[in-house]
Design a protein around this motif. Sequence first.
Motif, PDB file in Angstrom:
ATOM      1  N   PRO A  83      36.431 -42.330   8.945  1.00  0.00           N
ATOM      2  CA  PRO A  83      36.017 -42.569   7.553  1.00  0.00           C
ATOM      3  C   PRO A  83      35.780 -44.044   7.276  1.00  0.00           C
ATOM      4  N   VAL A  84      34.783 -44.308   6.436  1.00  0.00           N
ATOM      5  CA  VAL A  84      34.489 -45.668   6.004  1.00  0.00           C
ATOM      6  C   VAL A  84      34.939 -45.823   4.552  1.00  0.00           C
ATOM      7  N   ALA A  85      35.153 -47.067   4.151  1.00  0.00           N
ATOM      8  CA  ALA A  85      35.654 -47.341   2.809  1.00  0.00           C
ATOM      9  C   ALA A  85      34.592 -46.992   1.777  1.00  0.00           C
ATOM     10  N   PRO A  86      34.972 -46.374   0.653  1.00  0.00           N
ATOM     11  CA  PRO A  86      34.008 -46.058  -0.400  1.00  0.00           C
ATOM     12  C   PRO A  86      33.571 -47.307  -1.132  1.00  0.00           C
ATOM     13  N   ARG A  87      32.511 -47.165  -1.908  1.00  0.00           N
ATOM     14  CA  ARG A  87      32.043 -48.286  -2.730  1.00  0.00           C
ATOM     15  C   ARG A  87      33.038 -48.611  -3.836  1.00  0.00           C
ATOM     16  N   ARG A  88      32.995 -49.856  -4.276  1.00  0.00           N
ATOM     17  CA  ARG A  88      33.859 -50.259  -5.377  1.00  0.00           C
ATOM     18  C   ARG A  88      33.406 -49.608  -6.677  1.00  0.00           C
ATOM     19  N   GLY A  94      31.568 -52.335  -0.486  1.00  0.00           N
ATOM     20  CA  GLY A  94      32.827 -53.001  -0.218  1.00  0.00           C
ATOM     21  C   GLY A  94      32.629 -54.223   0.650  1.00  0.00           C
ATOM     22  N   THR A  95      33.626 -55.088   0.671  1.00  0.00           N
ATOM     23  CA  THR A  95      33.537 -56.299   1.469  1.00  0.00           C
ATOM     24  C   THR A  95      34.318 -56.116   2.747  1.00  0.00           C
ATOM     25  N   GLY A  96      34.082 -57.007   3.690  1.00  0.00           N
ATOM     26  CA  GLY A  96      34.765 -56.938   4.970  1.00  0.00           C
ATOM     27  C   GLY A  96      33.804 -57.379   6.043  1.00  0.00           C
ATOM     28  N   PRO A  97      34.040 -57.001   7.333  1.00  0.00           N
ATOM     29  CA  PRO A  97      33.131 -57.368   8.397  1.00  0.00           C
ATOM     30  C   PRO A  97      31.737 -56.843   8.131  1.00  0.00           C
ATOM     31  N   GLY A  98      31.643 -55.731   7.410  1.00  0.00           N
ATOM     32  CA  GLY A  98      30.342 -55.203   7.016  1.00  0.00           C
ATOM     33  C   GLY A  98      30.568 -54.418   5.755  1.00  0.00           C
ATOM     34  N   GLN A  99      29.504 -54.049   5.086  1.00  0.00           N
ATOM     35  CA  GLN A  99      29.629 -53.284   3.863  1.00  0.00           C
ATOM     36  C   GLN A  99      28.824 -52.035   4.068  1.00  0.00           C
ATOM     37  N   GLY A 100      29.403 -50.871   3.790  1.00  0.00           N
ATOM     38  CA  GLY A 100      28.635 -49.674   4.102  1.00  0.00           C
ATOM     39  C   GLY A 100      29.028 -48.510   3.235  1.00  0.00           C
ATOM     40  N   GLN A 101      28.175 -47.555   3.225  1.00  0.00           N
ATOM     41  CA  GLN A 101      28.421 -46.326   2.500  1.00  0.00           C
ATOM     42  C   GLN A 101      27.677 -45.233   3.231  1.00  0.00           C
ATOM     43  N   GLY A 102      28.384 -44.232   3.651  1.00  0.00           N
ATOM     44  CA  GLY A 102      27.750 -43.156   4.395  1.00  0.00           C
ATOM     45  C   GLY A 102      27.281 -42.070   3.465  1.00  0.00           C
ATOM     46  N   ARG A 103      26.589 -41.115   4.091  1.00  0.00           N
ATOM     47  CA  ARG A 103      26.097 -39.998   3.307  1.00  0.00           C
ATOM     48  C   ARG A 103      27.257 -39.189   2.734  1.00  0.00           C
ATOM     49  N   GLY A 104      28.363 -39.185   3.488  1.00  0.00           N
ATOM     50  CA  GLY A 104      29.521 -38.446   3.006  1.00  0.00           C
ATOM     51  C   GLY A 104      30.092 -39.036   1.740  1.00  0.00           C
ATOM     52  N   GLN A 105      29.774 -40.297   1.421  1.00  0.00           N
ATOM     53  CA  GLN A 105      30.262 -40.910   0.194  1.00  0.00           C
ATOM     54  C   GLN A 105      29.157 -41.050  -0.846  1.00  0.00           C
ATOM     55  N   GLY A 106      28.047 -40.343  -0.648  1.00  0.00           N
ATOM     56  CA  GLY A 106      27.050 -40.277  -1.702  1.00  0.00           C
ATOM     57  C   GLY A 106      25.798 -41.066  -1.447  1.00  0.00           C
ATOM     58  N   MET A 107      25.664 -41.723  -0.288  1.00  0.00           N
ATOM     59  CA  MET A 107      24.446 -42.466  -0.026  1.00  0.00           C
ATOM     60  C   MET A 107      23.809 -41.927   1.237  1.00  0.00           C
ATOM     61  N   ALA A 108      22.640 -41.372   1.152  1.00  0.00           N
ATOM     62  CA  ALA A 108      21.966 -40.819   2.311  1.00  0.00           C
ATOM     63  C   ALA A 108      21.104 -41.870   2.966  1.00  0.00           C
ATOM     64  N   ALA A 109      21.051 -41.828   4.302  1.00  0.00           N
ATOM     65  CA  ALA A 109      20.163 -42.734   5.011  1.00  0.00           C
ATOM     66  C   ALA A 109      18.731 -42.321   4.745  1.00  0.00           C
ATOM     67  N   PRO A 110      17.844 -43.243   4.360  1.00  0.00           N
ATOM     68  CA  PRO A 110      16.479 -42.881   4.065  1.00  0.00           C
ATOM     69  C   PRO A 110      15.777 -42.370   5.307  1.00  0.00           C
ATOM     70  N   ALA A 111      14.862 -41.459   5.092  1.00  0.00           N
ATOM     71  CA  ALA A 111      14.120 -40.880   6.213  1.00  0.00           C
ATOM     72  C   ALA A 111      13.208 -41.918   6.835  1.00  0.00           C
ATOM     73  N   ASP A 112      13.136 -41.876   8.143  1.00  0.00           N
ATOM     74  CA  ASP A 112      12.247 -42.757   8.888  1.00  0.00           C
ATOM     75  C   ASP A 112      11.164 -41.879   9.501  1.00  0.00           C
ATOM     76  N   PRO A 113       9.916 -41.942   9.008  1.00  0.00           N
ATOM     77  CA  PRO A 113       8.903 -41.013   9.486  1.00  0.00           C
ATOM     78  C   PRO A 113       8.644 -41.134  10.964  1.00  0.00           C
ATOM     79  N   VAL A 114       8.708 -42.351  11.518  1.00  0.00           N
ATOM     80  CA  VAL A 114       8.472 -42.494  12.947  1.00  0.00           C
ATOM     81  C   VAL A 114       9.592 -41.837  13.725  1.00  0.00           C
ATOM     82  N   THR A 115      10.864 -42.083  13.310  1.00  0.00           N
ATOM     83  CA  THR A 115      11.999 -41.487  13.989  1.00  0.00           C
ATOM     84  C   THR A 115      11.967 -39.971  13.854  1.00  0.00           C
ATOM     85  N   ALA A 116      11.712 -39.487  12.647  1.00  0.00           N
ATOM     86  CA  ALA A 116      11.712 -38.051  12.437  1.00  0.00           C
ATOM     87  C   ALA A 116      10.629 -37.378  13.269  1.00  0.00           C
ATOM     88  N   ARG A 117       9.486 -38.035  13.382  1.00  0.00           N
ATOM     89  CA  ARG A 117       8.387 -37.431  14.115  1.00  0.00           C
ATOM     90  C   ARG A 117       8.615 -37.502  15.613  1.00  0.00           C
TER      91      ARG A 117
END
Length: 278
Positions: A83-88, A94-117
Motif C-alpha cells: 500500500p502507498v500513502a493516501p493523499r492529504r 503526500g510528501t516523501g521520497p516520492g509523491q503518489g496516488q494509485g488507482r486503489g486510492q482514487g486516481m487512475a493512471a491515464p490511458a496510453d494509446p501507444v501502450t494500449a495498442r
Amino acid sequence: MPESVQVRCPVCRRAHVYTAPAYPCVCGAPIAPRLDPAAEPAVAEHRAWDDEWLTVACAACGRPGHWPRPELGCPCGTVLRVPVAPRRSDGSAGTGPGQGQGRGQGMAAPADPVTARTVGRSPADGTRRPGKASGPGDRSRGPGDASGPGGRRPPFQPRVIRTARDAVTTTALYLRWLGYRDIRRADQRPPNGIGLAARGLLAQVDPSVRPAAPRDVECLWLTAMAESAGCVYFSLAGYAEEARVRADSLEVPLFVLGPTGVPRPVNASAVALDATAD
C-alpha cells in the motif's frame, strides 16, 4: 533515500521488509512512492494494465510520472501489492521520497494509446518452438513489416523516455520493429520492473535507478527456460559487471535504454539480436 516498511503476507503470515524502488525523473532526481506502513497489503489476484501503475510527482521538480505499483513476491507464491500513502486532506500528494496516488486510492493512471495498442493485445494462438531459453525466440512477421527501399526495414523510431511507462512502451515498439508480434504483459511479473511477452520471447524492462544485478538476469533466464522461450533484458541504469558476465554465460541479450528511447546493445547477444532487423 527510498523508505522501507514491514509487509506481512496474509496467506502464510511471513513478515518481509520491503524497500520502495527508486526511478529516475527526467530532471535526474530519484522518485519513489511514499509507502503506508499502517495499511495491510492486498493480494494481487486479477491483473489489469492500469492497475499496474501509480501517478507519482517528483519531489524536486513536481513533474508527475507513471511508475510501477510497488509489489512483493512472497515465497509461498502470493503476490502482494504494497500500500502507498493516501493523499492529504487538502487534495495534494503526500510528501516523501516520492509523491503518489494509485488507482486503489482514487486516481487512475491515464490511458496510453501507444501502450494500449502495442502491449494490451491478447496472445495469439500457436505453439512456440522449443529451444534454448537464451535464444531470440520465434518471430511472426506480418505483411509490410519489413517494407522499405531494397526490402530493408525502415529505421527504428524511438520514443523519448520520461517515465517507466515510456520505457515499457519503447521496448514494446522496439520488439515490434524487430519482428515480434502479439506483445503483451507477461503472465509472471519479474522481481524488478515489468515483464513483456511475445511468441517465443520474454522481455524484462527495468526502469529503476540501480544497475541490474546477476540475480535479475538469472531470474529472467530461468523463467524463460521454464517456458521454452528466449529472453532479453532492457535497463535504464545499465548492469553490474557481474550481471554482464552472467548474461554472457547464459547468452542473454542486454540493452540499455537511453533518454532518447534508442535501445543500445551492450553484449554480443544483444548485438546479434539487433542485427536481425537489417
